[in-house]
Design a protein around this motif. Sequence first.
Motif, PDB file in Angstrom:
ATOM      1  N   GLU A  18      69.478 -57.545 -36.588  1.00  0.00           N
ATOM      2  CA  GLU A  18      69.161 -56.816 -35.370  1.00  0.00           C
ATOM      3  C   GLU A  18      68.019 -55.828 -35.625  1.00  0.00           C
ATOM      4  O   GLU A  18      67.087 -55.707 -34.820  1.00  0.00           O
ATOM      5  CB  GLU A  18      70.405 -56.084 -34.866  1.00  0.00           C
ATOM      6  CG  GLU A  18      70.209 -55.509 -33.480  1.00  0.00           C
ATOM      7  CD  GLU A  18      71.513 -54.938 -32.905  1.00  0.00           C
ATOM      8  OE1 GLU A  18      72.575 -55.175 -33.523  1.00  0.00           O
ATOM      9  OE2 GLU A  18      71.430 -54.269 -31.864  1.00  0.00           O
ATOM     10  N   ALA A  19      68.092 -55.150 -36.782  1.00  0.00           N
ATOM     11  CA  ALA A  19      67.052 -54.169 -37.112  1.00  0.00           C
ATOM     12  C   ALA A  19      65.700 -54.861 -37.299  1.00  0.00           C
ATOM     13  O   ALA A  19      64.662 -54.367 -36.849  1.00  0.00           O
ATOM     14  CB  ALA A  19      67.447 -53.408 -38.374  1.00  0.00           C
ATOM     15  N   ASP A  20      65.727 -56.002 -37.972  1.00  0.00           N
ATOM     16  CA  ASP A  20      64.499 -56.779 -38.175  1.00  0.00           C
ATOM     17  C   ASP A  20      63.910 -57.178 -36.828  1.00  0.00           C
ATOM     18  O   ASP A  20      62.691 -57.087 -36.598  1.00  0.00           O
ATOM     19  CB  ASP A  20      64.841 -58.010 -39.030  1.00  0.00           C
ATOM     20  CG  ASP A  20      63.633 -58.922 -39.224  1.00  0.00           C
ATOM     21  OD1 ASP A  20      62.541 -58.390 -39.520  1.00  0.00           O
ATOM     22  OD2 ASP A  20      63.780 -60.149 -39.069  1.00  0.00           O
ATOM     23  N   ALA A  21      64.744 -57.623 -35.914  1.00  0.00           N
ATOM     24  CA  ALA A  21      64.264 -58.042 -34.589  1.00  0.00           C
ATOM     25  C   ALA A  21      63.645 -56.863 -33.839  1.00  0.00           C
ATOM     26  O   ALA A  21      62.580 -56.996 -33.213  1.00  0.00           O
ATOM     27  CB  ALA A  21      65.417 -58.646 -33.781  1.00  0.00           C
ATOM     28  N   GLU A  22      64.305 -55.698 -33.914  1.00  0.00           N
ATOM     29  CA  GLU A  22      63.777 -54.509 -33.229  1.00  0.00           C
ATOM     30  C   GLU A  22      62.407 -54.136 -33.807  1.00  0.00           C
ATOM     31  O   GLU A  22      61.491 -53.786 -33.065  1.00  0.00           O
ATOM     32  CB  GLU A  22      64.749 -53.324 -33.377  1.00  0.00           C
ATOM     33  CG  GLU A  22      66.038 -53.452 -32.558  1.00  0.00           C
ATOM     34  CD  GLU A  22      65.804 -53.409 -31.041  1.00  0.00           C
ATOM     35  OE1 GLU A  22      64.674 -53.054 -30.612  1.00  0.00           O
ATOM     36  OE2 GLU A  22      66.736 -53.762 -30.297  1.00  0.00           O
ATOM     37  N   GLU A  23      62.299 -54.222 -35.130  1.00  0.00           N
ATOM     38  CA  GLU A  23      61.044 -53.876 -35.776  1.00  0.00           C
ATOM     39  C   GLU A  23      59.941 -54.858 -35.373  1.00  0.00           C
ATOM     40  O   GLU A  23      58.809 -54.467 -35.078  1.00  0.00           O
ATOM     41  CB  GLU A  23      61.265 -53.911 -37.295  1.00  0.00           C
ATOM     42  CG  GLU A  23      60.168 -53.222 -38.091  1.00  0.00           C
ATOM     43  CD  GLU A  23      60.520 -53.245 -39.586  1.00  0.00           C
ATOM     44  OE1 GLU A  23      59.697 -53.708 -40.370  1.00  0.00           O
ATOM     45  OE2 GLU A  23      61.660 -52.826 -39.929  1.00  0.00           O
ATOM     46  N   ARG A  24      60.286 -56.125 -35.327  1.00  0.00           N
ATOM     47  CA  ARG A  24      59.287 -57.131 -34.933  1.00  0.00           C
ATOM     48  C   ARG A  24      58.892 -56.954 -33.468  1.00  0.00           C
ATOM     49  O   ARG A  24      57.719 -57.127 -33.095  1.00  0.00           O
ATOM     50  CB  ARG A  24      59.839 -58.539 -35.187  1.00  0.00           C
ATOM     51  CG  ARG A  24      59.943 -58.849 -36.664  1.00  0.00           C
ATOM     52  CD  ARG A  24      60.729 -60.107 -36.942  1.00  0.00           C
ATOM     53  NE  ARG A  24      59.991 -61.320 -36.573  1.00  0.00           N
ATOM     54  CZ  ARG A  24      60.403 -62.540 -36.862  1.00  0.00           C
ATOM     55  NH1 ARG A  24      61.525 -62.735 -37.526  1.00  0.00           N
ATOM     56  NH2 ARG A  24      59.690 -63.588 -36.489  1.00  0.00           N
ATOM     57  N   ALA A  25      59.865 -56.598 -32.647  1.00  0.00           N
ATOM     58  CA  ALA A  25      59.571 -56.386 -31.222  1.00  0.00           C
ATOM     59  C   ALA A  25      58.580 -55.238 -31.047  1.00  0.00           C
ATOM     60  O   ALA A  25      57.634 -55.311 -30.257  1.00  0.00           O
ATOM     61  CB  ALA A  25      60.858 -56.106 -30.456  1.00  0.00           C
ATOM     62  N   GLU A  26      58.790 -54.180 -31.815  1.00  0.00           N
ATOM     63  CA  GLU A  26      57.901 -53.023 -31.753  1.00  0.00           C
ATOM     64  C   GLU A  26      56.495 -53.418 -32.222  1.00  0.00           C
ATOM     65  O   GLU A  26      55.483 -53.038 -31.619  1.00  0.00           O
ATOM     66  CB  GLU A  26      58.495 -51.912 -32.650  1.00  0.00           C
ATOM     67  CG  GLU A  26      57.705 -50.620 -32.665  1.00  0.00           C
ATOM     68  CD  GLU A  26      57.618 -49.973 -31.289  1.00  0.00           C
ATOM     69  OE1 GLU A  26      58.532 -50.180 -30.471  1.00  0.00           O
ATOM     70  OE2 GLU A  26      56.602 -49.283 -31.034  1.00  0.00           O
ATOM     71  N   HIS A  27      56.447 -54.204 -33.277  1.00  0.00           N
ATOM     72  CA  HIS A  27      55.172 -54.670 -33.820  1.00  0.00           C
ATOM     73  C   HIS A  27      54.413 -55.510 -32.776  1.00  0.00           C
ATOM     74  O   HIS A  27      53.206 -55.343 -32.570  1.00  0.00           O
ATOM     75  CB  HIS A  27      55.442 -55.489 -35.084  1.00  0.00           C
ATOM     76  CG  HIS A  27      54.207 -56.065 -35.701  1.00  0.00           C
ATOM     77  ND1 HIS A  27      53.328 -55.323 -36.458  1.00  0.00           N
ATOM     78  CD2 HIS A  27      53.700 -57.331 -35.654  1.00  0.00           C
ATOM     79  CE1 HIS A  27      52.334 -56.093 -36.859  1.00  0.00           C
ATOM     80  NE2 HIS A  27      52.527 -57.323 -36.378  1.00  0.00           N
ATOM     81  N   VAL A  28      55.129 -56.384 -32.093  1.00  0.00           N
ATOM     82  CA  VAL A  28      54.503 -57.244 -31.068  1.00  0.00           C
ATOM     83  C   VAL A  28      53.953 -56.386 -29.936  1.00  0.00           C
ATOM     84  O   VAL A  28      52.821 -56.592 -29.460  1.00  0.00           O
ATOM     85  CB  VAL A  28      55.521 -58.276 -30.530  1.00  0.00           C
ATOM     86  CG1 VAL A  28      54.977 -58.981 -29.287  1.00  0.00           C
ATOM     87  CG2 VAL A  28      55.870 -59.294 -31.612  1.00  0.00           C
ATOM     88  N   ARG A  29      54.724 -55.372 -29.536  1.00  0.00           N
ATOM     89  CA  ARG A  29      54.279 -54.536 -28.413  1.00  0.00           C
ATOM     90  C   ARG A  29      53.039 -53.739 -28.782  1.00  0.00           C
ATOM     91  O   ARG A  29      52.140 -53.536 -27.965  1.00  0.00           O
ATOM     92  CB  ARG A  29      55.418 -53.650 -27.928  1.00  0.00           C
ATOM     93  CG  ARG A  29      56.501 -54.477 -27.231  1.00  0.00           C
ATOM     94  CD  ARG A  29      57.758 -53.694 -27.009  1.00  0.00           C
ATOM     95  NE  ARG A  29      57.616 -52.752 -25.907  1.00  0.00           N
ATOM     96  CZ  ARG A  29      58.411 -51.708 -25.717  1.00  0.00           C
ATOM     97  NH1 ARG A  29      59.393 -51.468 -26.582  1.00  0.00           N
ATOM     98  NH2 ARG A  29      58.237 -50.916 -24.703  1.00  0.00           N
ATOM     99  N   ARG A  30      52.968 -53.298 -30.020  1.00  0.00           N
ATOM    100  CA  ARG A  30      51.753 -52.597 -30.460  1.00  0.00           C
ATOM    101  C   ARG A  30      50.552 -53.558 -30.463  1.00  0.00           C
ATOM    102  O   ARG A  30      49.437 -53.187 -30.092  1.00  0.00           O
ATOM    103  CB  ARG A  30      51.934 -51.992 -31.860  1.00  0.00           C
ATOM    104  CG  ARG A  30      52.748 -50.730 -31.874  1.00  0.00           C
ATOM    105  CD  ARG A  30      52.795 -50.086 -33.265  1.00  0.00           C
ATOM    106  NE  ARG A  30      51.498 -49.565 -33.689  1.00  0.00           N
ATOM    107  CZ  ARG A  30      50.992 -48.397 -33.296  1.00  0.00           C
ATOM    108  NH1 ARG A  30      51.671 -47.639 -32.451  1.00  0.00           N
ATOM    109  NH2 ARG A  30      49.823 -47.992 -33.725  1.00  0.00           N
TER     110      ARG A  30
END
Lengths: 447, 379
Positions: free
Chosen positions: A264-276
């Motif tokens: 879940e943490a990995d997904a949240e981090e990747r989601a943030e990266h994509v949004r940036r």
Amino acid sequence: MTKKQVHLAAHFPGVNNTTVWSDPASGSQTDFSSFVHFAQTAERGLFDFLFLAEGLRLREHRGRIHDLDVVGRPDTFTVLNAIAAVTTHLGLGGTINTTFNEPYELARQFASLDHLSGGRAAWNLVTSSDAFTGENFRRGGFLDPSDRYQRAGDILAAATELWLSWDGDDVPEVRHRSAQFDFHGRFTLPPTPQGHPVLIQSGDSEQGREFGAATADAIFSRHSTIEAGQRFYRDMKDRLPRYERAEADLTILPAATFVVGDTEADAEERAEHVRRAQVSPQTAIAFLEQVWGRDLSAYDPDGPLPDVDPDPDAASITRGRVRHEKDTLQVANDWRDLAASTKGSAPGGGLTIRELIIETTARQSFVGTPAQVAAQIDDAVQADASDGFILIPHLVPGGLDEFVDTVIPELQDRGAYRSAYAGTTLRDHLGLRRPTTAEVADSRRSA
Amino acid sequence: MSGRMHLAVELGGAGRHPGAWRLPGADAENLFTAEHHLSLVRTAARGGLDLVALTDSFVPPGDDPDALRGSLDAVAIAARVAPVVPGIGLVPTATVTHTEPFHLSKAIATLDLVSTGRAGWEPAVSRTPSEAELFGRKDAADPEVLWREASEVIDVVVRLWDSWEDDAVIRDEPTGRFVDRDKLHYVDFDGEFFSVKGPSITPRSPQAHPPIVLRGDEPSAVPVAARWADVVRIAAPTVAAAAELRDQVRTAVADAGRDPAAVTVLLDVETLVGGDLAQLDALAPAGADTGPRGLRHVGDAAGLAALLREARDAADGFTLVPLALPSGLDRIVDEVLPALGDAWTPAPEGTLRERLGLARPANRYERSSRSEPRHEGAR
């Protein structure tokens, strides 16, 4: 009783900032190999259909061609016919404007696609009164906004008469006269494997919803949260009895984005990266300029919001995309409040311009491990927030790979998703009847 | 044009003869399936022909209710075939009279993308009131007006093909720019018949300009062909008349300021190899035009090969027009091509432009300061 089944469609990543081009894995937006990869992945994932959006003029920002987002598209009919050659079951959905096409030619192009694909064509019917786009066409931007649904209705009626005009060996002349069209002649193709293509509607206004309830096989909606989705779903399905249609006759498919991670943490981090990546420093300024209506290129995207207020008289400075900010001063003040009240890296602790734009542009619809994403999708469908989703990946051409490899098996394990295509046409995948010539004859008599 | 004898084949319906669709083996029940067209184009590719010309019209030939009643969109057929049948040029007819130049431009450019550089385009006009009535927007017009409009359509289509420079996509992270907007160009076309702003939504295609094929045997069409055509199709009743017509085309091309050696002239030859013309004529609907339209060979493969050898100096090659399909195409590939001996060699691999001896064109909008060599071929 079997569980309600999830329907999925795959939106080829669009010409806007949702599609990330700075990622090393980002490939060509227009090479055919990208379409082959994307379509074959969707078919491997047993999706109902591939979906192409449309834009008939390059977008402009502050009077010049917008250069920050991916840009470039093939011709919809031509690329869908080519994709039909490299797939066997996947539906092929194209968005085609009713304003810049005539019914006879358009009906023939869709009928050709349905014949050549063995019954996999779908038409997302949109209307436009956009004079900006009209500058690329013979007839220009001729359509009054209030006539948009009239034209959509007339063109669909005309196309349907043509599609279903052959009655065995009898090829009668079609005579169509409506507010928008006056033509007659014989159609050059028999009814297609699906009778006629599947019809998709995406209008969200009262008029658009009623038109969809009356005519569409599927709705491409924007309501992807549970609550908004349920309201829209109920509203649409409740309209169907007026047209003697059953709930199963209309599939509701909201647009949705997703990010899958190992944890879940990995997904949240990747989601943030994509949004940036979706909101580059330059893109952040461009978004701000759409609200402020003025040149803000001197502002630092990593600094605070401008003190200056939006220009209330500025005409929209972005053309060729749908974005309507009604009261720009109100939006600006809301954003200032949000920036001030949220912890960020601006001097004084609030959000910077870029952080604010990332915050205000939509978060991904589904973020989590494969099992979590499958559960979110399944739960939404079981709660009647939708019948499934049109997924919009952020990468060309590999944006669906991980989803198909990891989330689809989870959905299958939940008993919510097919393990093989049951039929070969898109109507088969959607569980729709094949319209017949007799039906059109009936509707003509009762009209 | 290269020195090699060019061979094309015209594919449309069950063949050009109006009785062909009633022949046993005509596959008439499958005319609207992909498999029918895949099979035909595969045969032509197996033979090593330069290109297939896919006919199209909004109305079937003639207005006889007993005749074959329809056809699929030819650009759609070409696109459906392109990814799975390599090694042959694909030249659909796409009409220009009732259609949008902007749509035509991106459709042919996209055909070039999905065929990795094997697309061509045969623009045609819609002459009849029946076609005009299918649209209800304007009346049928004289050939002279129709071809003047066609020339404008071709003009704007070619401009749109150039409206993206080859290296317009830059993906420049430091500036956040995906595209260099200085390499995207408004075409700002404002003609007698319409105006188009541009740029295209579709990037420049592998060939940049898919070859344009035009008929050169109608007076009003000749100036249009002279200005725009890479390939000119002619029909003539005799070999001598063909040679004369070819010379007229070359003169017109030179008068238009172009090099006649850059234009390939293909002579139509209707073919019925090993078939029975009387049977075909008997199957045609009463009053149908059974031809011939120009040279026609009815007989054996050796006789057709002899005719092509005899006529080889009258043109740069031939468009073989089978009167009946698919048998007529099988006969050409299996019997006529071998009978040509060393008079003909199969088309080389590569783009359709390469087959026709044409270089990839410069971009009219590209500034000379940036005219260093461009990357070629498939992207």
